[in-house]
Design a protein around this motif. Sequence first.
Motif, PDB file in Angstrom:
ATOM      1  N   UNK A  10       0.835  -1.364   0.045  1.00 30.27           N
ATOM      2  CA  UNK A  10      -0.172   0.051  -0.022  1.00 30.27           C
ATOM      3  C   UNK A  10       0.780   1.357   0.059  1.00 30.27           C
ATOM      4  N   UNK A  11       0.293   2.186  -0.893  1.00 27.68           N
ATOM      5  CA  UNK A  11       0.970   3.518  -0.651  1.00 27.68           C
ATOM      6  C   UNK A  11       0.133   4.556  -0.771  1.00 27.68           C
ATOM      7  N   UNK A  40      -3.426   0.102  -3.801  1.00 26.09           N
ATOM      8  CA  UNK A  40      -2.940  -1.065  -3.512  1.00 26.09           C
ATOM      9  C   UNK A  40      -2.085  -1.291  -4.708  1.00 26.09           C
ATOM     10  N   UNK A  41      -0.776  -1.408  -4.390  1.00 21.73           N
ATOM     11  CA  UNK A  41       0.517  -1.473  -5.504  1.00 21.73           C
ATOM     12  C   UNK A  41       0.337  -2.853  -6.097  1.00 21.73           C
ATOM     13  N   UNK A  42       0.088  -3.721  -5.481  1.00 22.91           N
ATOM     14  CA  UNK A  42       0.146  -5.130  -6.009  1.00 22.91           C
ATOM     15  C   UNK A  42      -0.753  -5.444  -7.330  1.00 22.91           C
ATOM     16  N   UNK A  43      -1.962  -4.588  -7.403  1.00 22.26           N
ATOM     17  CA  UNK A  43      -2.944  -4.644  -8.170  1.00 22.26           C
ATOM     18  C   UNK A  43      -3.021  -3.354  -8.947  1.00 22.26           C
ATOM     19  N   UNK A  44      -2.427  -2.363  -8.522  1.00 22.75           N
ATOM     20  CA  UNK A  44      -2.560  -0.949  -8.988  1.00 22.75           C
ATOM     21  C   UNK A  44      -3.955  -0.673  -9.026  1.00 22.75           C
TER      22      UNK A  44
END
Length: 249
Positions: free
Chosen positions: A33-34, A54-58
């Motif tokens: 997360x960012x 959610x950076x893993x799924x953009x």
Amino acid sequence: MKITLLYILLMLSFVSFGQKKYKTVKKKINLIHKEVYQIEKKSKLKEGFYYYIDTSKNDTLISGNYKDDKKVGLWKYYGRGKFPYLEYDFSTNKLISNRYRITKDSTYIKKDDKYILDKVDSPQIHIGFKNQAEYDLAKSLTIPKSVIKNGTPTVFIYSFVISKDGNLKNIKVEQSIDKEYDKKAIKTIKELDYNWVPALKDGEAVDSKSFLIIDFSNGQNLSKNDRTKAYLWQVKMVYYGIITKSQSF
């Protein structure tokens, strides 16, 4: 002509001097997360757009705007899919839309000096993306050594109150076998400093009580989470001889 041009230049200088300058900040929260938001350079206060990603799924999990470091206007919170899971207007302090599976239910509300299970117009909920509070709890909690030593499934239970003003307070230990772990658990619950919508009874905000159940298991007799109760939160912690951690919502 020269006077007119000079006047225009002076006006442009005045406007430029009065304009605020902004900076975009990208802040990593954890592994996936960012936050991306805008601040006013001089004051360092949040001003303008805000995104929680959610950076893993953009995927965008939260979107909204700040004014003088305060949330304003419509904020959107997401689960799965492109449609908001929940929408809240911070300018009017009103819940605009809610796709929680529970919109009307029973919950524990304060009557006299006791909390009793009663029907309400709507239960207490936290303003956040889907399962945000449960996710934050699971990533912060650990398995105490006393549970590993005991070697049998163990359940810790804590309670907390969401006041009619939308504040989390009165955290209590309801069931436990480890006083040191209780201190860590209470600290973690205190960090759930989200905005909360209090329970409503007959159109009025009321104090309500929620329960956090932390289920420690050695991989046997795994219970299922009960997602039908607005006042019941569950986090499962599983260990297999050595300390490991998993979460289920």
